[in-house]
Design a protein around this motif. Structure first.
Motif, short mmCIF file in Angstrom:
data_model
loop_
_atom_site.label_atom_id
_atom_site.label_comp_id
_atom_site.label_asym_id
_atom_site.label_seq_id
_atom_site.Cartn_x
_atom_site.Cartn_y
_atom_site.Cartn_z
N TYR A 290 47.70 95.71 21.45
CA TYR A 290 47.18 96.95 22.02
C TYR A 290 47.07 98.05 20.95
O TYR A 290 46.15 98.87 20.98
CB TYR A 290 48.07 97.41 23.16
CG TYR A 290 47.60 98.66 23.86
CD1 TYR A 290 46.46 98.65 24.65
CD2 TYR A 290 48.31 99.86 23.75
CE1 TYR A 290 46.01 99.80 25.30
CE2 TYR A 290 47.89 101.00 24.39
CZ TYR A 290 46.73 100.97 25.16
OH TYR A 290 46.30 102.11 25.80
N ALA A 291 48.00 98.04 20.01
CA ALA A 291 48.02 99.05 18.96
C ALA A 291 46.79 98.97 18.07
O ALA A 291 46.44 99.94 17.38
CB ALA A 291 49.29 98.91 18.11
N GLN A 292 46.10 97.83 18.08
CA GLN A 292 44.91 97.66 17.25
C GLN A 292 43.68 98.36 17.83
O GLN A 292 42.69 98.57 17.14
CB GLN A 292 44.59 96.17 17.08
CG GLN A 292 45.69 95.35 16.42
CD GLN A 292 45.32 93.89 16.33
OE1 GLN A 292 44.24 93.54 15.86
NE2 GLN A 292 46.21 93.03 16.78
N LEU A 293 43.72 98.70 19.11
CA LEU A 293 42.57 99.31 19.76
C LEU A 293 42.42 100.78 19.37
O LEU A 293 43.41 101.49 19.18
CB LEU A 293 42.71 99.22 21.28
CG LEU A 293 42.83 97.83 21.91
CD1 LEU A 293 42.91 97.95 23.42
CD2 LEU A 293 41.67 96.93 21.50
N THR A 294 41.17 101.22 19.27
CA THR A 294 40.91 102.64 19.04
C THR A 294 41.09 103.39 20.36
O THR A 294 41.18 102.78 21.43
CB THR A 294 39.47 102.85 18.54
OG1 THR A 294 38.56 102.44 19.58
CG2 THR A 294 39.20 102.02 17.29
N ASP A 295 41.13 104.71 20.28
CA ASP A 295 41.27 105.51 21.50
C ASP A 295 40.12 105.24 22.48
O ASP A 295 40.33 105.15 23.69
CB ASP A 295 41.31 107.00 21.16
CG ASP A 295 42.60 107.40 20.46
OD1 ASP A 295 43.59 106.63 20.56
OD2 ASP A 295 42.63 108.47 19.82
N ARG A 296 38.90 105.12 21.94
CA ARG A 296 37.75 104.85 22.80
C ARG A 296 37.85 103.48 23.45
O ARG A 296 37.54 103.31 24.64
CB ARG A 296 36.45 104.96 22.00
CG ARG A 296 35.20 104.63 22.81
CD ARG A 296 35.02 105.62 23.96
NE ARG A 296 34.32 106.81 23.54
CZ ARG A 296 34.11 107.87 24.30
NH1 ARG A 296 34.58 107.88 25.54
NH2 ARG A 296 33.47 108.95 23.87
N GLU A 297 38.30 102.49 22.69
CA GLU A 297 38.45 101.14 23.23
C GLU A 297 39.51 101.11 24.34
O GLU A 297 39.37 100.39 25.32
CB GLU A 297 38.81 100.16 22.11
CG GLU A 297 37.64 99.86 21.18
CD GLU A 297 38.04 99.14 19.91
OE1 GLU A 297 37.15 98.68 19.18
OE2 GLU A 297 39.26 99.07 19.63
N ARG A 298 40.53 101.93 24.20
CA ARG A 298 41.55 102.00 25.25
C ARG A 298 40.99 102.63 26.51
O ARG A 298 41.33 102.21 27.63
CB ARG A 298 42.76 102.81 24.74
CG ARG A 298 43.52 102.10 23.63
CD ARG A 298 44.67 102.94 23.09
NE ARG A 298 45.31 102.28 21.96
CZ ARG A 298 46.35 102.76 21.29
NH1 ARG A 298 46.89 103.93 21.66
NH2 ARG A 298 46.87 102.10 20.29
N GLU A 299 40.12 103.62 26.35
CA GLU A 299 39.47 104.21 27.51
C GLU A 299 38.59 103.19 28.23
O GLU A 299 38.60 103.09 29.46
CB GLU A 299 38.60 105.40 27.07
CG GLU A 299 39.39 106.61 26.61
CD GLU A 299 38.49 107.74 26.12
OE1 GLU A 299 38.87 108.91 26.29
OE2 GLU A 299 37.41 107.43 25.59
#
Length: 215
Positions: free
Chosen positions: A153-162
């Motif tokens: 999960y830490a590999q995701l960007t903020d936009r990808e998390r959204e």
């Protein structure tokens, strides 16, 4: 000294009566009532507010796990000991997740059941030795999985998390694009990156991943 007040829930009348007699022989325990199903157990707990509910899992109308969930949500002070013939992990973990603090097998000696009642009444927990090691093993497995999930999960960007959060809500690419004010093609690219980074094969697996990390 105040006695530990117990309600027994067991659909087999003979087993229920035997338990009541054996437990009632203890000087510090009082069996205040008995139920033949989970629905009756919930009603009796509302009536008596016992210290402990001793309940079977497999019962008509409402099983022991469902009854435990209801009781713990409404009456958190009532402690629950699950008494069952089932050793399988699914029942163990479901009972614990529901709020049970004791788990005793029916094949156990009566003193084990009494010990569990006393332990949970003190706010402690007691598991049958035959399943305790499996509970610890499963806890360790879940801990390792959670840590691995967080690393991915830490590999995701903020936009990808959204995008992942909206994907987990069952929204399609067009709906995600509209909510985030971005192009649908951009959402598609984000989803592809999310699946690759989280090592998921499809959107369903990604949604389950989001559930595991409580996104």
């Amino acid at each position: 000294m105040e006695k530990i007040r117990v309600v027994i829930a067991e659909d087999e009348a003979m087993t229920r009566e035997l338990l009541a007699r054996l437990i009632g022989m203890e000087s510090d325990i009082e069996v205040v009532d008995q139920a033949s199903n989970g629905k009756a157990a919930v009603a009796l707990c509302r009536k008596w507010m016992p210290d402990v509910l001793l309940t079977d899992i497999r019962m008509p109308e409402l099983d022991g796990i469902q009854a435990t969930k209801l009781i713990k949500s409404e009456m958190p002070s009532v402690q629950v000991v699950v008494l069952t013939i089932h050793r399988d992990d699914a029942n163990v973990f479901e009972a614990i997740k529901a709020g049970a603090r004791g788990y005793v097998l029916k094949e156990s000696a009566p003193e084990d059941t009494v010990a569990a009642i006393r332990a949970v009444s003190r706010g402690e927990a007691l598991l049958h030795p035959g399943i305790a090691s499996r509970v610890i093993g499963e806890f360790n497995r879940l801990t390792e999985q959670h840590e691995a999930d967080l690393r991915l999960y830490a590999q995701l960007t903020d936009r990808e998390r959204e995008v992942l959060k909206l994907l987990a809500q069952g929204k399609r690419n067009r709906e995600i694009a509209e909510e985030l004010f971005i192009a649908e093609k951009t959402v598609k690219n984000h989803v592809s990156n999310i699946l690759w980074k989280l090592e998921c094969n499809d959107r369903t697996q990604a949604a389950l991943f989001a559930t595991r990390v409580k996104l």
